[in-house]
Design a protein around this motif. Structure first.
Motif, short mmCIF file in Angstrom:
data_model
loop_
_atom_site.label_atom_id
_atom_site.label_comp_id
_atom_site.label_asym_id
_atom_site.label_seq_id
_atom_site.Cartn_x
_atom_site.Cartn_y
_atom_site.Cartn_z
N PHE A 152 -20.16 -49.46 9.28
CA PHE A 152 -19.15 -49.13 8.29
C PHE A 152 -18.83 -50.32 7.38
O PHE A 152 -18.56 -50.13 6.19
CB PHE A 152 -17.87 -48.63 8.98
N VAL A 153 -18.86 -51.53 7.92
CA VAL A 153 -18.59 -52.71 7.09
C VAL A 153 -19.75 -52.97 6.12
O VAL A 153 -19.53 -53.22 4.93
CB VAL A 153 -18.33 -53.94 7.97
N SER A 154 -20.98 -52.91 6.62
CA SER A 154 -22.13 -53.19 5.75
C SER A 154 -22.28 -52.15 4.65
O SER A 154 -22.57 -52.50 3.49
CB SER A 154 -23.41 -53.26 6.59
N VAL A 155 -22.06 -50.88 4.95
CA VAL A 155 -22.17 -49.83 3.93
C VAL A 155 -21.03 -49.94 2.92
O VAL A 155 -21.22 -49.61 1.74
CB VAL A 155 -22.19 -48.44 4.59
N PHE A 156 -19.88 -50.43 3.35
CA PHE A 156 -18.77 -50.62 2.41
C PHE A 156 -19.17 -51.53 1.26
O PHE A 156 -18.89 -51.23 0.09
CB PHE A 156 -17.56 -51.20 3.14
N PHE A 157 -19.84 -52.63 1.57
CA PHE A 157 -20.26 -53.55 0.51
C PHE A 157 -21.36 -52.94 -0.36
O PHE A 157 -21.42 -53.20 -1.56
CB PHE A 157 -20.73 -54.88 1.12
N LEU A 158 -22.20 -52.11 0.23
CA LEU A 158 -23.23 -51.42 -0.55
C LEU A 158 -22.60 -50.46 -1.55
O LEU A 158 -22.96 -50.45 -2.73
CB LEU A 158 -24.18 -50.68 0.38
N VAL A 159 -21.65 -49.65 -1.10
CA VAL A 159 -20.98 -48.69 -1.98
C VAL A 159 -20.12 -49.41 -3.00
O VAL A 159 -20.00 -48.97 -4.16
CB VAL A 159 -20.14 -47.69 -1.14
N LEU A 160 -19.51 -50.54 -2.61
CA LEU A 160 -18.74 -51.34 -3.56
C LEU A 160 -19.63 -51.82 -4.71
O LEU A 160 -19.21 -51.82 -5.88
CB LEU A 160 -18.10 -52.53 -2.84
N LEU A 161 -20.85 -52.21 -4.37
CA LEU A 161 -21.81 -52.63 -5.40
C LEU A 161 -22.12 -51.49 -6.36
O LEU A 161 -22.16 -51.67 -7.59
CB LEU A 161 -23.09 -53.14 -4.73
N ILE A 162 -22.32 -50.29 -5.82
CA ILE A 162 -22.64 -49.12 -6.65
C ILE A 162 -21.44 -48.72 -7.50
O ILE A 162 -21.59 -48.30 -8.65
CB ILE A 162 -23.09 -47.94 -5.76
N SER A 163 -20.23 -48.87 -6.97
CA SER A 163 -19.02 -48.46 -7.70
C SER A 163 -18.77 -49.30 -8.95
O SER A 163 -18.02 -48.88 -9.84
CB SER A 163 -17.80 -48.53 -6.77
N ARG A 164 -19.37 -50.47 -9.03
CA ARG A 164 -19.18 -51.35 -10.19
C ARG A 164 -20.05 -50.93 -11.38
O ARG A 164 -19.87 -51.45 -12.49
CB ARG A 164 -19.49 -52.80 -9.80
N LEU A 165 -20.98 -50.00 -11.14
CA LEU A 165 -21.83 -49.52 -12.23
C LEU A 165 -21.08 -48.51 -13.09
O LEU A 165 -20.11 -47.89 -12.65
CB LEU A 165 -23.09 -48.86 -11.65
N THR A 166 -21.54 -48.37 -14.32
CA THR A 166 -21.04 -47.30 -15.19
C THR A 166 -22.13 -46.24 -15.33
O THR A 166 -23.32 -46.57 -15.35
CB THR A 166 -20.67 -47.85 -16.58
N PHE A 167 -21.70 -44.98 -15.42
CA PHE A 167 -22.65 -43.86 -15.44
C PHE A 167 -22.49 -43.08 -16.74
O PHE A 167 -21.38 -42.83 -17.21
CB PHE A 167 -22.43 -42.97 -14.23
N CYS A 168 -23.61 -42.69 -17.31
CA CYS A 168 -23.62 -42.04 -18.62
C CYS A 168 -24.29 -40.66 -18.54
O CYS A 168 -24.83 -40.27 -17.51
CB CYS A 168 -24.37 -42.91 -19.63
N GLN A 169 -24.24 -39.97 -19.66
CA GLN A 169 -24.87 -38.64 -19.77
C GLN A 169 -26.38 -38.75 -19.55
O GLN A 169 -26.97 -39.78 -19.89
CB GLN A 169 -24.60 -38.05 -21.15
N PRO A 170 -27.01 -37.70 -19.01
CA PRO A 170 -26.43 -36.42 -18.59
C PRO A 170 -25.71 -36.54 -17.26
O PRO A 170 -26.07 -37.36 -16.42
CB PRO A 170 -27.66 -35.51 -18.45
#
Length: 323
Positions: A152-170
């Motif tokens: 749970f700790v290691s995946v938290f940092f992985l998802v935190l990394l992904i959450s910093r991205l911005t997502f565009c269309q479509p």
């Protein structure tokens, strides 16, 4: 929100399956049935192990923890899959990241736990005299807590990394849940670094626990082959056959999905394998442990006989009162 000429997304559409609308109700009923059966079967394993004193050893403690994990693992995916088939395909960014976090955290915990279960079988077969003293209750609880915490700790940092991205269309994720590869394709930014980190993360979790399992089974097989009697070899192997079957199914599907070049197979193949991994496998695992394990089958038989006796007793008592 505008970013240049692109709209930054906060909600996504899960494309799901490309089946016709006539088939989707059938898929809904099929997946709902499998999901409910997996919940019931895993709860049954936990209940039987709790009820029968003979199943209060380390091996069945880990099996119960694994069944508990399977319930939550499939529950992170199946409800959203069912709602997708019912027509509700939208998911927020926060909901997407939450689903991703629990999916990968619980999945990683399962891999760590399978490695621990392999070590448990190694100690039971290769060092039986010291097995009970080594794998005592405190050690079982500590290793289980370590599996959960590290995952749970290691995946938290992985998802935190992904959450910093911005997502565009479509705003369409070509999957039935928020998996990492299709989500990264929607990013407005260059995701080469994130893809490398995700690949290394998958390799470190999956291949490390797999290597630990393989090494344990090499020692187990070498020990079993030294047993002089055929009956003794068969009995020793039967204690780890269920675990080996689960390991083969789980590692096979996950390695196919994550630890290979993404261009090798079309996304529809990935969806089929993901369905097998997230919905079907949680049902297969308790069935494997029941069908291949004599002690579990005997415990189930005792539970059924006890329940039948109580029902017959209640029916006889009710009949006597009426008379």
């Amino acid at each position: 929100m505008e970013l240049g000429n692109q709209t930054v997304l906060s909600n996504f559409i899960l494309l799901g399956f490309s089946a016709s609308k006539d088939i989707q109700p059938f898929l809904f009923l099929a997946f709902l049935t499998v999901y409910l059966m997996s919940i019931v079967c895993n709860l049954l394993i936990i209940g039987v192990a709790y009820w029968d004193q003979k199943l209060h050893g380390p091996m069945y403690f880990f099996i119960c923890i694994f069944s508990f994990l399977e319930i939550w693992y499939t529950s992170t995916i199946a409800p959203k899959l069912l709602s997708n088939l019912a027509g509700w395909k939208s998911i927020s960014l926060s909901g997407c990241l939450s689903q991703m976090y629990f999916y990968f955290s619980l999945g990683s915990t399962e891999f760590f736990l399978l490695g621990v279960m392999a070590i448990d079988r190694y100690l039971a077969i290769c060092n039986p005299l010291r097995y009970q003293s080594i794998m005592n209750g405190q050690v079982c609880l500590q290793t289980t807590a370590a599996c959960w915490s590290i995952a749970f700790v290691s995946v938290f940092f992985l998802v935190l990394l992904i959450s910093r991205l911005t997502f565009c269309q479509p705003a369409v994720i070509n999957h039935f849940f928020c998996d990492l590869p299709p989500l990264l394709k929607l990013s407005c930014e260059d995701t080469f670094l994130e893809e490398i980190i995700v690949f290394l993360f998958a390799c470190s979790i999956i291949l490390t626990s797999l290597l630990l399992t393989i090494v344990s089974y090499v020692f187990i097989l070498s020990t079993i082959l030294k047993i002089p009697s055929t009956k003794g070899r068969k009995k020793a192997f039967s204690t780890c056959a269920s675990h080996f079957s689960v390991v083969t199914i789980l590692y096979g599907t996950v390695i196919f999905i994550y630890v290979r070049p993404s261009v090798s197979y079309p996304m529809n193949v990935n969806k089929v394998m993901a369905v097998f991994n997230t919905v079907v496998t949680p049902l297969l695992n308790p069935l494997i442990y029941c069908l291949r394990n004599k002690e579990v089958k005997e415990a189930l038989r005792k539970v059924m006989n006890t329940r039948r006796s109580r029902i017959d007793g209640i029916a006889y008592y009710s009949k006597s009162i009426r008379l």
